[in-house]
Design a protein around this motif. Structure first.
Motif, PDB file in Angstrom:
ATOM      1  N   THR A   9     -39.426  57.105  19.384  1.00 51.48           N
ATOM      2  CA  THR A   9     -40.725  56.722  18.825  1.00 51.48           C
ATOM      3  C   THR A   9     -41.121  57.696  17.727  1.00 51.48           C
ATOM      4  OG1 THR A   9     -41.392  55.877  21.004  1.00 51.48           O
ATOM      5  CG2 THR A   9     -43.128  56.187  19.360  1.00 51.48           C
ATOM      6  N   PHE A  10     -41.446  57.167  16.558  1.00 46.90           N
ATOM      7  CA  PHE A  10     -41.891  57.984  15.431  1.00 46.90           C
ATOM      8  C   PHE A  10     -43.398  58.205  15.518  1.00 46.90           C
ATOM      9  CE2 PHE A  10     -37.767  57.032  13.967  1.00 46.90           C
ATOM     10  CZ  PHE A  10     -37.472  57.777  12.835  1.00 46.90           C
ATOM     11  N   HIS A  11     -43.818  59.466  15.401  1.00 49.64           N
ATOM     12  CA  HIS A  11     -45.236  59.817  15.378  1.00 49.64           C
ATOM     13  C   HIS A  11     -45.525  60.522  14.060  1.00 49.64           C
ATOM     14  CE1 HIS A  11     -45.752  58.846  19.648  1.00 49.64           C
ATOM     15  NE2 HIS A  11     -44.617  59.490  19.870  1.00 49.64           N
ATOM     16  N   SER A  37     -42.835  63.304  10.241  1.00 55.53           N
ATOM     17  CA  SER A  37     -42.970  62.716  11.573  1.00 55.53           C
ATOM     18  C   SER A  37     -42.265  63.551  12.636  1.00 55.53           C
ATOM     19  CB  SER A  37     -42.375  61.298  11.586  1.00 55.53           C
ATOM     20  OG  SER A  37     -43.081  60.439  10.729  1.00 55.53           O
ATOM     21  N   ILE A  58     -40.201  62.792  16.132  1.00 56.65           N
ATOM     22  CA  ILE A  58     -39.513  61.695  16.805  1.00 56.65           C
ATOM     23  C   ILE A  58     -39.454  62.008  18.300  1.00 56.65           C
ATOM     24  CG2 ILE A  58     -37.398  60.347  16.990  1.00 56.65           C
ATOM     25  CD1 ILE A  58     -36.795  61.161  14.072  1.00 56.65           C
ATOM     26  N   GLU A  59     -40.117  61.185  19.091  1.00 57.63           N
ATOM     27  CA  GLU A  59     -40.149  61.371  20.541  1.00 57.63           C
ATOM     28  C   GLU A  59     -38.951  60.688  21.175  1.00 57.63           C
ATOM     29  OE1 GLU A  59     -42.902  60.158  24.431  1.00 57.63           O
ATOM     30  OE2 GLU A  59     -43.725  59.955  22.394  1.00 57.63           O
ATOM     31  N   ASP A  72     -45.835  54.630  11.762  1.00 52.98           N
ATOM     32  CA  ASP A  72     -46.377  55.465  12.830  1.00 52.98           C
ATOM     33  C   ASP A  72     -46.360  54.703  14.153  1.00 52.98           C
ATOM     34  OD1 ASP A  72     -47.670  57.604  14.112  1.00 52.98           O
ATOM     35  OD2 ASP A  72     -49.657  56.780  13.673  1.00 52.98           O
ATOM     36  N   LYS A  73     -45.931  55.384  15.196  1.00 53.24           N
ATOM     37  CA  LYS A  73     -45.849  54.837  16.560  1.00 53.24           C
ATOM     38  C   LYS A  73     -44.818  53.711  16.697  1.00 53.24           C
ATOM     39  CE  LYS A  73     -50.505  56.145  18.005  1.00 53.24           C
ATOM     40  NZ  LYS A  73     -50.816  56.916  16.804  1.00 53.24           N
ATOM     41  N   GLU A  74     -43.972  53.559  15.701  1.00 54.76           N
ATOM     42  CA  GLU A  74     -42.930  52.526  15.788  1.00 54.76           C
ATOM     43  C   GLU A  74     -41.815  52.987  16.725  1.00 54.76           C
ATOM     44  OE1 GLU A  74     -40.034  49.867  12.874  1.00 54.76           O
ATOM     45  OE2 GLU A  74     -41.849  50.814  12.081  1.00 54.76           O
ATOM     46  N   GLU A  75     -41.377  52.081  17.580  1.00 50.04           N
ATOM     47  CA  GLU A  75     -40.328  52.372  18.554  1.00 50.04           C
ATOM     48  C   GLU A  75     -39.003  51.746  18.121  1.00 50.04           C
ATOM     49  OE1 GLU A  75     -41.669  50.951  22.329  1.00 50.04           O
ATOM     50  OE2 GLU A  75     -43.279  52.444  22.494  1.00 50.04           O
ATOM     51  N   TYR A 130     -39.407  66.282  21.664  1.00 47.54           N
ATOM     52  CA  TYR A 130     -39.929  65.944  20.344  1.00 47.54           C
ATOM     53  C   TYR A 130     -39.022  66.589  19.296  1.00 47.54           C
ATOM     54  CZ  TYR A 130     -44.517  64.713  22.427  1.00 47.54           C
ATOM     55  OH  TYR A 130     -45.541  64.148  23.154  1.00 47.54           O
ATOM     56  N   LYS A 144     -34.827  55.006  23.824  1.00 50.28           N
ATOM     57  CA  LYS A 144     -35.990  54.716  22.984  1.00 50.28           C
ATOM     58  C   LYS A 144     -36.426  55.943  22.189  1.00 50.28           C
ATOM     59  CE  LYS A 144     -40.150  54.237  24.779  1.00 50.28           C
ATOM     60  NZ  LYS A 144     -41.300  53.631  25.497  1.00 50.28           N
TER      61      LYS A 144
END
Length: 200
Positions: free
Chosen positions: A113-115, A125, A127-128, A101-104, A133, A111
């Motif tokens: 980022t997984f949420h 998840s 993915i931002e 979680d929150k890994e970039e 999203y 970039k």
């Protein structure tokens, strides 16, 4: 600069996305038959990203990875779902990199980022990327992911919908199925979905 291509793949019309970049492309959710689409549109793939572990989103993981020698990144709590079903297509758990979680992740300066939004699957998840999203099977246009599958969890889905109220309103949602939408158009429905799930 980048461009985004999409094609619904397989019998469930699962959206496979390609984020095109001059230095190499990023593939998101390569479902059944996605390899043909990707080969037609990409000369170089630098990474494969999975929003979650359901087979219709990861069917061509291994084929794309082998074709382009590209690493696969999967939410850590869904790695177990990437098992071999006997076809050989799904056996990518042994070569997938677990993402938290929150890994970039950064590829060619882009970039991602997984949420983590559990409920549909344990590791489901969003993915931002930029102002987007990739929402997988968590959020759709006027709908949400199912919470009645094996490994799904209604309580987690409620918590995730509460958490999703903090998503950025001006961001676009590119879901795993169906049309793109906008966070601001979907947030007003979250409370209704929460009440519905609690009543089930």
């Amino acid at each position: 600069m980048y461009d985004i291509l999409v094609k619904p793949c397989g019998e469930y019309a699962t959206n496979c996305y390609i984020v095109k970049h001059e230095l190499g492309d990023i593939v998101i959710d390569p479902g059944k038959g996605a390899l043909e689409f990707i080969k037609a549109k990409s000369k170089k793939v630098v990474a494969i990203l999975n929003t979650h572990g359901h087979y219709d989103h990861i069917w061509d993981n291994k084929l794309v990875a082998n074709e382009f020698q590209a690493p696969i990144y999967t939410p850590k709590d869904d790695i177990f779902m990437l098992e071999d079903d006997g076809s050989g297509y799904l056996s990518s758990n042994d070569i997938s990199i677990a993402v938290g979680d929150k890994e970039e992740l950064v590829f060619n300066g882009l970039k991602f980022t997984f949420h983590h939004f559990a409920g549909h699957t344990p590791g489901c998840s969003i993915i931002e990327f930029d102002n987007l999203y990739f929402s997988g099977d968590f959020l759709f246009e006027r709908s949400i992911g199912r919470w009645d599958f094996e490994f799904s969890n209604a309580d987690d889905m409620v918590k995730s919908l509460e958490k999703a109220k903090s998503l950025k309103d001006d961001f676009y949602l590119l879901p795993g199925h169906g049309n793109q939408t906008k966070v601001s158009l979907e947030k007003p429905h979250f409370d209704s979905w929460i009440r519905y799930i609690k009543q089930c």
